[in-house]
Motif scaffolding. Sequence first.
Motif, PDB file in Angstrom:
ATOM      1  N   PHE A  90       0.999  -1.332  -0.103  1.00 31.63           N
ATOM      2  CA  PHE A  90       0.309  -0.041  -0.403  1.00 31.63           C
ATOM      3  C   PHE A  90       0.934   1.437  -0.254  1.00 31.63           C
ATOM      4  N   MET A  91       2.149   1.032   0.824  1.00 31.71           N
ATOM      5  CA  MET A  91       3.313   2.086   0.386  1.00 31.71           C
ATOM      6  C   MET A  91       3.542   2.763  -0.656  1.00 31.71           C
ATOM      7  N   LYS A  92       3.478   1.638  -1.786  1.00 34.20           N
ATOM      8  CA  LYS A  92       4.103   2.074  -2.518  1.00 34.20           C
ATOM      9  C   LYS A  92       2.943   2.214  -3.781  1.00 34.20           C
ATOM     10  N   GLY A  93       1.880   2.304  -3.527  1.00 40.22           N
ATOM     11  CA  GLY A  93       0.897   2.907  -3.954  1.00 40.22           C
ATOM     12  C   GLY A  93      -0.115   1.662  -5.230  1.00 40.22           C
ATOM     13  N   ILE A  94       0.309   0.494  -3.974  1.00 43.66           N
ATOM     14  CA  ILE A  94       0.139  -1.019  -4.595  1.00 43.66           C
ATOM     15  C   ILE A  94      -1.154  -1.437  -3.832  1.00 43.66           C
ATOM     16  N   MET A  95      -3.273  -1.084  -3.927  1.00 44.01           N
ATOM     17  CA  MET A  95      -3.686  -2.240  -3.467  1.00 44.01           C
ATOM     18  C   MET A  95      -3.670  -3.143  -3.433  1.00 44.01           C
ATOM     19  N   CYS A  96      -3.824  -4.188  -2.745  1.00 43.55           N
ATOM     20  CA  CYS A  96      -4.624  -5.760  -3.294  1.00 43.55           C
ATOM     21  C   CYS A  96      -4.861  -6.694  -1.885  1.00 43.55           C
ATOM     22  N   THR A  97      -5.651  -7.338  -1.684  1.00 39.57           N
ATOM     23  CA  THR A  97      -5.987  -7.983  -0.786  1.00 39.57           C
ATOM     24  C   THR A  97      -4.703  -9.079  -0.538  1.00 39.57           C
ATOM     25  N   VAL A  98      -5.689 -10.275   0.043  1.00 43.09           N
ATOM     26  CA  VAL A  98      -4.225 -11.390   0.575  1.00 43.09           C
ATOM     27  C   VAL A  98      -4.353 -12.326   0.068  1.00 43.09           C
ATOM     28  N   ASN A  99      -5.458 -13.138  -0.776  1.00 42.65           N
ATOM     29  CA  ASN A  99      -5.460 -13.835  -1.822  1.00 42.65           C
ATOM     30  C   ASN A  99      -5.170 -13.799  -2.954  1.00 42.65           C
ATOM     31  N   GLN A 100      -5.258 -12.596  -3.373  1.00 42.20           N
ATOM     32  CA  GLN A 100      -4.824 -12.222  -4.870  1.00 42.20           C
ATOM     33  C   GLN A 100      -3.458 -12.548  -5.382  1.00 42.20           C
ATOM     34  N   VAL A 101      -2.914 -12.952  -6.136  1.00 46.85           N
ATOM     35  CA  VAL A 101      -1.876 -13.455  -6.605  1.00 46.85           C
ATOM     36  C   VAL A 101      -0.803 -11.613  -7.740  1.00 46.85           C
ATOM     37  N   LEU A 102       0.537 -11.343  -6.633  1.00 45.41           N
ATOM     38  CA  LEU A 102       1.582 -11.121  -6.528  1.00 45.41           C
ATOM     39  C   LEU A 102       2.264 -11.281  -8.062  1.00 45.41           C
ATOM     40  N   ASP A 103       2.671  -9.818  -8.738  1.00 43.44           N
ATOM     41  CA  ASP A 103       4.029 -10.726  -9.453  1.00 43.44           C
ATOM     42  C   ASP A 103       5.312 -11.047  -9.857  1.00 43.44           C
ATOM     43  N   ALA A 104       6.182 -11.265 -10.174  1.00 43.40           N
ATOM     44  CA  ALA A 104       7.609 -11.471  -9.701  1.00 43.40           C
ATOM     45  C   ALA A 104       8.148 -10.656  -8.925  1.00 43.40           C
ATOM     46  N   ASP A 105       8.005  -9.221 -10.291  1.00 39.31           N
ATOM     47  CA  ASP A 105       8.438  -8.124 -10.386  1.00 39.31           C
ATOM     48  C   ASP A 105       8.194  -7.571  -8.247  1.00 39.31           C
ATOM     49  N   THR A 106       6.808  -7.652  -8.080  1.00 39.62           N
ATOM     50  CA  THR A 106       6.336  -6.625  -6.787  1.00 39.62           C
ATOM     51  C   THR A 106       6.670  -7.960  -5.789  1.00 39.62           C
ATOM     52  N   ILE A 107       7.252  -9.570  -6.317  1.00 38.03           N
ATOM     53  CA  ILE A 107       8.089  -9.900  -5.083  1.00 38.03           C
ATOM     54  C   ILE A 107       8.593  -9.918  -4.482  1.00 38.03           C
ATOM     55  N   LYS A 108      10.134  -9.069  -5.555  1.00 35.61           N
ATOM     56  CA  LYS A 108      10.565  -8.816  -5.460  1.00 35.61           C
ATOM     57  C   LYS A 108      11.066  -7.450  -4.777  1.00 35.61           C
ATOM     58  N   MET A 109      10.355  -6.698  -4.765  1.00 31.97           N
ATOM     59  CA  MET A 109       9.844  -5.348  -4.555  1.00 31.97           C
ATOM     60  C   MET A 109       9.774  -5.938  -3.219  1.00 31.97           C
ATOM     61  N   VAL A 110       8.912  -6.280  -2.687  1.00 34.02           N
ATOM     62  CA  VAL A 110       9.050  -6.550  -1.122  1.00 34.02           C
ATOM     63  C   VAL A 110       9.717  -7.099  -0.509  1.00 34.02           C
ATOM     64  N   CYS A 111      10.625  -8.536  -1.114  1.00 34.09           N
ATOM     65  CA  CYS A 111      11.759  -8.453  -0.515  1.00 34.09           C
ATOM     66  C   CYS A 111      12.818  -7.706  -0.300  1.00 34.09           C
ATOM     67  N   ASP A 112      12.962  -7.113  -1.129  1.00 38.85           N
ATOM     68  CA  ASP A 112      13.913  -5.458  -1.202  1.00 38.85           C
ATOM     69  C   ASP A 112      14.078  -4.656   0.151  1.00 38.85           C
ATOM     70  N   GLN A 113      12.672  -4.723  -0.025  1.00 37.16           N
ATOM     71  CA  GLN A 113      12.209  -3.880   1.070  1.00 37.16           C
ATOM     72  C   GLN A 113      11.778  -4.306   3.110  1.00 37.16           C
ATOM     73  N   PHE A 114      11.544  -5.991   2.589  1.00 39.56           N
ATOM     74  CA  PHE A 114      12.784  -6.308   4.012  1.00 39.56           C
ATOM     75  C   PHE A 114      13.377  -7.176   4.160  1.00 39.56           C
TER      76      PHE A 114
END
Length: 675
Positions: free
Chosen positions: A82-106
């Motif tokens: 959400f802080m990156k401007g992406i709104m979603c629910t816990v059961n939607q599917v994230l693409d590979a680039d979005t997953i990598k962005m979250v990994c970078d953040q953590f």
Amino acid sequence: AGRGRGRGRGRSDRPPRFKRFTATAEEQLKAQRARAAERRAARREAGGTKAELLEVPAAGMSPADLAQELALSDAEVVKALFMKGIMCTVNQVLDADTIKMVCDQFEVEYLDADSAGVSDAAKKTSEFVGEEDLDSLAPRPPIVTIMGHVDHGKTSLLDYIRQEKVADGEAGGITQGIGAYRAEVTMGESDQPQPVVFLDTPGHEAFSAMRARGARVTDIAVIVCAADDGVRPQTEEAVAHAQAAGVPIVVAITKIDKEGADIENAKNGLAAVGLTPEEWGGEVPFIALSSKTGDGVEDLLEALALTSEMAELKANPTALAKGTVVEARLEKSSGATATVVVQNGTLKVGDSLSVGAVSARVRALTDSYGNRLEEASPSMACTVVGLSGVPEAGDIFTVHKTDKEAKAAAKAKEAEAREKRLAAQAGQDRVSLARTIVETEDGSQELQRINVVLKVDSAGVTEAIKTALAELPQDRVLLRFLLAAPGEVSRSDIDLAAASDGLVLTFNAGVPPAVEKAAEEARVEVRQYQVIYDMVDDLRTTMEGRMGTVKEEEAIGKFTVKAVFGGRDGKVAGGIVTEGRVEVGCRLRGRRGKKVLCEEGELKQLRRFQDNVTLVEEGTECGLFTPAFENWEEGDEIEAFVYKRVKNTLEEASKTFNAALEEKKLHEEEEMVSA
């Protein structure tokens, strides 16, 4: 009783009007709660430690699954997005680039998980002969798959062997489905005809999955390469499939009777991809032949006989039958049918079988010539009639002792298929980092979608069409399949397309007159095709039409400043047109050496001596005025250009889109460094 309730009966006593949907919703809620509980338990067991290295699947994953891998709560992942401007629910599917962005953040390292290629589909994954069959094994005929590039003579070779003209009836002269044929041929030293099952696979690039399926079923792969064309892309792919399947390979160099035939060139090309001829010290038989004159065909059959004998092919004819579906379709007269190859046991009329999510009692069996059969022995290709639904091409069929066992097996497969179907639907609407930067010309964020209802003549064609259409860039326009199934177009297909503002595409599937009328009334477009690349080209045109046009700069001339004159409305640059032309209304870009003076000033006035003109050609002196810049100096260079609207292509849109995506990623990385 409360208000609005029936007399003597409370609300809870009422039978639910939509019990089926209510039950499904409850099941989904229970499943979600169970998965959440499992994730919490896993995090507790992990002691709050996150993965040191995360494999990112190409298909993506949900925020809930990502949270489990990173030992975080679902809310933490959703908040980070959400802080990156992406709104979603816990059961939607994230693409590979979005997953990598979250990994970078953590601060979690990641790598791309290996994805299965089409050649992996060629690997033999099922063993049809078990230990219980060893005491009852008997020789069986070989299953031979003919593979190669489009228009290299695969079907013509099979025609000559079968003495039939299959190729004459194919749309566009190309095979677009797997053909399974049983032929009695004389092979080797025996004078008695021996049964051989031939699988004819498509050579067009769109049918990669079909070729892989043919390789998985076969005992011997015949790689066809035309002497006048040499090794082509699908030739190389066919070789890869056969090698992945681990089956013996025989090479047939066809069209040796044609002008320009070069057998040695074909051999050199095949040797370069790992097939070395026996005469060069390799292990692969190379047979040069002509399907038109028959020269060399007997040599090919002898090579097949020798290869089959060395393979010692055996099966248990007394066992319950097992085999593979090579094609399936929905016939108007006989319902759901499947072309199968029996790979162990004997399939009989009246058997109870399961194939994928379909169960049935076999009502009838026919061979490749349409003759009725009472049973099909090992290696035999036949068509099964009596299925309750259309199975997927490539599914394994199994005969069970009772109907109850067959239905239970099909039900279990149906549950698996349902999970995959839901995952695929979720994938079409996956949350993507890329989609946050899709912008139309007015600046609004929008991803164009084309909803498609696809009806085909056979199940195997569905995957080929989806694979071909998936090759089209879909960064700006997404193809979304609402339904893809064999059979003729029905009224419900029209209703589905009408409700979603979609298209109905047919591939060799019928459209009854009543359905055509219904489509016209509902204003649903039905497009019919017989050749797969016609469909691909047409869909490309439709997708590019949805994107509209783009503004493109076109240079029209160059101007060199010789002097500057003061005017009542401003300074005028006097000089000569050195290239092309300049015209009133065009845009000007001024340069002084490497310095840009003005970027796109509008040419407001153009003078020739004392006269106002609208256009001046190359080699003519004139004076020009633009309010965008006045401090011209002698020697300044001015470029004249105009903007025009041009049709946007999928490739150009994808290129622009990916450039914007990379810029966004770079900006986010800079923000993380500064933070």
